[in-house]
Structures are given as structure tokens and as C-alpha cells.
Design a protein around this motif. Structure first.
Motif, PDB file in Angstrom:
ATOM      1  N   MET A 155      15.204   1.757 -20.607  1.00 14.37           N
ATOM      2  CA  MET A 155      14.654   2.053 -19.281  1.00 14.37           C
ATOM      3  C   MET A 155      15.769   2.082 -18.241  1.00 14.37           C
ATOM      4  N   ILE A 156      15.403   2.531 -17.048  1.00 12.37           N
ATOM      5  CA  ILE A 156      16.381   2.665 -15.974  1.00 12.37           C
ATOM      6  C   ILE A 156      17.016   1.326 -15.617  1.00 12.37           C
ATOM      7  N   ASN A 157      16.289   0.210 -15.798  1.00 12.68           N
ATOM      8  CA  ASN A 157      16.829  -1.103 -15.470  1.00 12.68           C
ATOM      9  C   ASN A 157      18.122  -1.382 -16.232  1.00 12.68           C
ATOM     10  N   THR A 158      18.245  -0.844 -17.428  1.00 13.04           N
ATOM     11  CA  THR A 158      19.446  -1.036 -18.240  1.00 13.04           C
ATOM     12  C   THR A 158      20.654  -0.426 -17.543  1.00 13.04           C
ATOM     13  N   TYR A 159      20.427   0.681 -16.838  1.00 11.74           N
ATOM     14  CA  TYR A 159      21.518   1.400 -16.198  1.00 11.74           C
ATOM     15  C   TYR A 159      21.832   0.883 -14.806  1.00 11.74           C
ATOM     16  N   LEU A 160      20.842   0.312 -14.134  1.00 10.46           N
ATOM     17  CA  LEU A 160      21.026  -0.129 -12.766  1.00 10.46           C
ATOM     18  C   LEU A 160      20.665  -1.595 -12.634  1.00 10.46           C
ATOM     19  N   PRO A 161      21.604  -2.492 -12.864  1.00  9.81           N
ATOM     20  CA  PRO A 161      21.289  -3.921 -12.782  1.00  9.81           C
ATOM     21  C   PRO A 161      20.760  -4.324 -11.415  1.00  9.81           C
ATOM     22  N   SER A 162      21.091  -3.538 -10.375  1.00 14.19           N
ATOM     23  CA  SER A 162      20.667  -3.896  -9.024  1.00 14.19           C
ATOM     24  C   SER A 162      19.200  -3.596  -8.759  1.00 14.19           C
ATOM     25  N   ILE A 163      18.573  -2.813  -9.645  1.00 13.22           N
ATOM     26  CA  ILE A 163      17.177  -2.459  -9.405  1.00 13.22           C
ATOM     27  C   ILE A 163      16.297  -3.683  -9.616  1.00 13.22           C
ATOM     28  N   LYS A 164      15.249  -3.772  -8.840  1.00 10.08           N
ATOM     29  CA  LYS A 164      14.343  -4.908  -8.968  1.00 10.08           C
ATOM     30  C   LYS A 164      13.628  -4.837 -10.310  1.00 10.08           C
ATOM     31  N   HIS A 165      13.643  -5.910 -11.037  1.00 13.91           N
ATOM     32  CA  HIS A 165      13.017  -5.937 -12.352  1.00 13.91           C
ATOM     33  C   HIS A 165      11.537  -6.219 -12.192  1.00 13.91           C
ATOM     34  N   GLY A 166      10.775  -5.152 -12.113  1.00 24.79           N
ATOM     35  CA  GLY A 166       9.337  -5.287 -11.941  1.00 24.79           C
ATOM     36  C   GLY A 166       8.643  -5.477 -13.278  1.00 24.79           C
ATOM     37  N   ASN A 167       7.379  -5.160 -13.304  1.00 29.31           N
ATOM     38  CA  ASN A 167       6.560  -5.250 -14.503  1.00 29.31           C
ATOM     39  C   ASN A 167       7.212  -4.432 -15.615  1.00 29.31           C
ATOM     40  N   SER A 168       7.518  -5.075 -16.748  1.00 27.36           N
ATOM     41  CA  SER A 168       8.206  -4.371 -17.827  1.00 27.36           C
ATOM     42  C   SER A 168       7.367  -3.237 -18.400  1.00 27.36           C
TER      43      SER A 168
ATOM     44  N   PHE B  83       8.991   3.616 -13.650  1.00 24.18           N
ATOM     45  CA  PHE B  83       9.788   3.505 -12.432  1.00 24.18           C
ATOM     46  C   PHE B  83       9.548   4.738 -11.572  1.00 24.18           C
ATOM     47  N   LEU B  84       9.905   4.646 -10.308  1.00 20.91           N
ATOM     48  CA  LEU B  84       9.603   5.692  -9.336  1.00 20.91           C
ATOM     49  C   LEU B  84      10.865   6.149  -8.625  1.00 20.91           C
TER      50      LEU B  84
ATOM     51  N   ASN C 220       4.815  -3.927  -7.921  1.00 16.28           N
ATOM     52  CA  ASN C 220       5.785  -4.341  -8.934  1.00 16.28           C
ATOM     53  C   ASN C 220       6.307  -3.150  -9.742  1.00 16.28           C
ATOM     54  N   ILE C 221       6.666  -2.096  -9.036  1.00 17.10           N
ATOM     55  CA  ILE C 221       7.191  -0.876  -9.652  1.00 17.10           C
ATOM     56  C   ILE C 221       8.668  -0.728  -9.286  1.00 17.10           C
ATOM     57  N   PRO C 222       9.577  -0.636 -10.257  1.00 17.24           N
ATOM     58  CA  PRO C 222      10.988  -0.393  -9.946  1.00 17.24           C
ATOM     59  C   PRO C 222      11.147   0.913  -9.173  1.00 17.24           C
ATOM     60  N   TYR C 223      11.986   0.897  -8.123  1.00 12.45           N
ATOM     61  CA  TYR C 223      12.037   2.027  -7.191  1.00 12.45           C
ATOM     62  C   TYR C 223      13.464   2.489  -6.914  1.00 12.45           C
ATOM     63  N   ILE C 224      13.651   3.814  -6.895  1.00 11.97           N
ATOM     64  CA  ILE C 224      14.903   4.470  -6.525  1.00 11.97           C
ATOM     65  C   ILE C 224      14.600   5.437  -5.382  1.00 11.97           C
TER      66      ILE C 224
ATOM     67  N   ASP D 110       8.517   7.738 -18.714  1.00 17.07           N
ATOM     68  CA  ASP D 110       9.117   6.468 -18.298  1.00 17.07           C
ATOM     69  C   ASP D 110       9.150   6.331 -16.781  1.00 17.07           C
ATOM     70  N   GLY D 111       9.200   7.466 -16.092  1.00 16.11           N
ATOM     71  CA  GLY D 111       9.292   7.437 -14.639  1.00 16.11           C
ATOM     72  C   GLY D 111       8.649   8.644 -14.017  1.00 16.11           C
ATOM     73  N   LEU D 112       8.433   8.558 -12.709  1.00 15.59           N
ATOM     74  CA  LEU D 112       7.881   9.671 -11.945  1.00 15.59           C
ATOM     75  C   LEU D 112       8.809   9.979 -10.776  1.00 15.59           C
ATOM     76  N   PHE D 113       8.909  11.254 -10.459  1.00 17.23           N
ATOM     77  CA  PHE D 113       9.684  11.742  -9.329  1.00 17.23           C
ATOM     78  C   PHE D 113       8.682  12.375  -8.360  1.00 17.23           C
ATOM     79  N   ILE D 114       8.626  11.853  -7.135  1.00 23.69           N
ATOM     80  CA  ILE D 114       7.656  12.339  -6.166  1.00 23.69           C
ATOM     81  C   ILE D 114       8.329  12.488  -4.802  1.00 23.69           C
ATOM     82  N   GLU D 115       8.334  13.685  -4.267  1.00 24.84           N
ATOM     83  CA  GLU D 115       8.806  13.857  -2.899  1.00 24.84           C
ATOM     84  C   GLU D 115       7.648  13.584  -1.947  1.00 24.84           C
ATOM     85  N   THR D 116       7.910  12.761  -0.932  1.00 28.04           N
ATOM     86  CA  THR D 116       6.852  12.320  -0.037  1.00 28.04           C
ATOM     87  C   THR D 116       7.373  12.224   1.391  1.00 28.04           C
TER      88      THR D 116
END
Length: 271
Positions: A1-14, A18-19, A47-51, A230-236
Motif C-alpha cells: 500500500m501507499i503507506n509503505t512508500y510514504l512513512p509520513s502518511i497517517k496510518h489509518g484503517n489498514s 487511500f485518497l 480514518n482514510i490515508p490522504y494525499i 487500493d486508492g481513489l483519485f478525486i478532483e474536488t
């Protein structure tokens, strides 16, 4: 998952997806911070990891008069401020090889636009920064062929790769999503994302302004989660009608929390 690549991301519900979400383009500091603040509050609650996503410059425009940006350095500094203010990773597009190092100084994830996903020099330049590389699948390519894009980045010494589906060209002025592509791309052992907004674009309109079907964002997102994205990309945006770029296919920010709440229930059901 993205958490493996970005240690700074908040570790939400496994078990959560991610978003990647934010405005299409960086329009200014105040609006970028306002959007980020709203989404951080929502994703923290759920509790969703966010970028945070925002393009520092829009290179692919139908008309020469279309909005392209507020200036590269100014926009990149805003992305940096968003990341520092909220303690979240950020993602932006790059278009040419010499932009990779420049953007990498400000953001955590470099995104390769769909039209450019075969550009070897661009992929290698992004890989060489050591940043996570999010490659959007070309509208003209099969999911199977994206393994070569992944290999280009990995062979350059970077294993931090994400693949994002954004639909397939269907005639001259429409796109269609083939959900078989998500499990195919997951088989390359990289996180796979569904772009729920660009996949609803209606490009090449006679007006020179891309159209869209934002009323179907929920449909696209629900199906993506159901098949294991694994993740969603949404422009908002808080005011899509007046957004400076791609307003026709963006999700109104007021609808984001309700949509994500529904998607978490689907994710729980299929896990």
C-alpha cells in the motif's frame, strides 16, 4: 500500500483505501489551504490515508487561451505549504523530464499524465528523484501494457510506483471504464488507483472546453472499490462551476464526506 512508500502518511484503517484528492489546478494559496483543511478533517474523521492533489501547471489544454497556472514556483510553494501545514503528502503532475527534479523539491509524489505514460525519459527522470511515481494509464493503452511503464521506473532503481486508471478512449468525445484493468494492474504488485473524475471527461468538444458527467462519480467510485482498487483519485472543489480547470467533471466538495462514507461500507463488505 501507499503507506509503505510514504512513512509520513497517517496510518489509518489498514482495511481502508487511500485518497488522492484536491483541485485540478492550484488557483491560489487561500483556496488550496481551504480545500486541504476540509478534506483533512473528513479523512481524519473517517480514518482514510490522504494525499493532497493539485497541478502546479496544466500543460494539456484544448485551447491556447485556457488557464494553465499561476506560475510554476508560486504554485509549487503552495503545494509545499499545504504539505507542511497539515502534515500530509502531496502530488502534482510533471510534463517534461527537466520538471522532475524541480517538482520533487516541493512534493512527495510525481504524477505522470496519461498522455505521457510511454515517455521513457520522463519516467526515468521521475524515478531518479526517488519520489513515489504515480503513472496514469493512457486512454489509448490496455491495462496489460502498463507493466512496461512500471518496469521503466523500477529498472531506474525506484520501486515506489502507483498505477492510476482514468478510462479508455471511446470514440472521439467520450471515455469508458473497463474495470477488468484494475485487477490486471494490481497483478504487477503495485498500488492501483481509480481516477473517478477524469474517467468521466468528455474531451474534444467543439467548444474547446472539456465536458464531463460528474453525476456518475459515485458510480465509478463504488465499482472501483468493489473490484479492489487500493486508492481513489478525486478532483474536488467548493465551487466547480467557477473552478479554473476541469470544473465540468469535478466533485463538489460538499459531497465528498457522504461519498467516502458509502465507499467505506462497500470496502468493508468486500474485504
Amino acid at each position: 500500500m501507499i503507506n509503505t512508500y510514504l512513512p509520513s502518511i497517517k496510518h489509518g484503517n489498514s482495511n481502508a483505501f487511500f485518497l488522492m484528492a484536491g483541485p485540478c489546478a492550484i488557483e491560489g494559496e487561500e483556496i488550496a489551504l481551504r480545500i486541504a483543511d476540509r478534506i483533512v478533517n473528513i479523512t481524519d474523521k473517517l480514518n482514510i490515508p490522504y494525499i493532497f492533489k493539485g497541478s502546479y501547471r496544466k500543460a494539456n489544454r484544448s485551447k491556447g487561451s485556457s488557464f494553465t497556472g499561476i506560475g510554476d514556483e508560486k504554485a509549487l510553494k503552495i503545494l509545499e505549504k499545504v504539505g507542511q501545514t497539515f502534515g500530509i503528502p502531496t502530488v502534482t503532475d510533471i510534463h517534461e523530464s527537466d520538471e522532475a527534479a524541480m517538482a520533487a523539491a516541493y512534493v512527495d509524489v510525481l504524477q505522470i499524465p496519461a498522455f505521457l505514460c510511454r515517455q521513457t525519459d520522463l519516467l526515468v527522470a521521475a524515478a531518479n528523484t526517488g519520489k513515489v511515481v504515480n503513472i496514469k494509464k493512457g486512454q489509448f493503452l490496455s491495462a496489460e501494457s502498463m507493466k512496461f511503464a512500471v518496469e521503466k521506473v523500477q529498472e531506474a532503481g525506484n520501486n515506489s510506483v502507483i498505477l492510476t486508471d482514468r478510462g479508455n478512449t471511446f470514440g472521439y468525445q467520450d471515455l469508458i471504464v473497463d474495470y477488468r484493468g484494475l485487477p490486471v494492474m494490481k497483478s504487477f504488485n503495485v498500488p492501483t488507483v481509480m481516477d473517478c473524475t477524469h474517467s468521466l471527461q468528455q474531451p474534444n468538444q467543439s467548444s474547446g472546453v472539456t465536458g464531463g458527467k460528474p453525476e456518475l462519480i459515485e458510480t465509478i467510485a463504488k465499482a472501483a472499490i468493489a473490484v479492489g482498487a487500493d486508492g481513489l483519485f478525486i478532483e474536488t472543489h467548493p465551487d466547480p462551476a467557477n473552478a479554473k480547470s476541469d470544473g465540468a467533471n469535478m466533485l463538489h466538495l460538499d459531497h465528498l464526506e457522504g461519498l467516502l462514507t458509502k465507499l467505506l461500507r462497500i470496502r468493508e463488505a468486500v474485504m
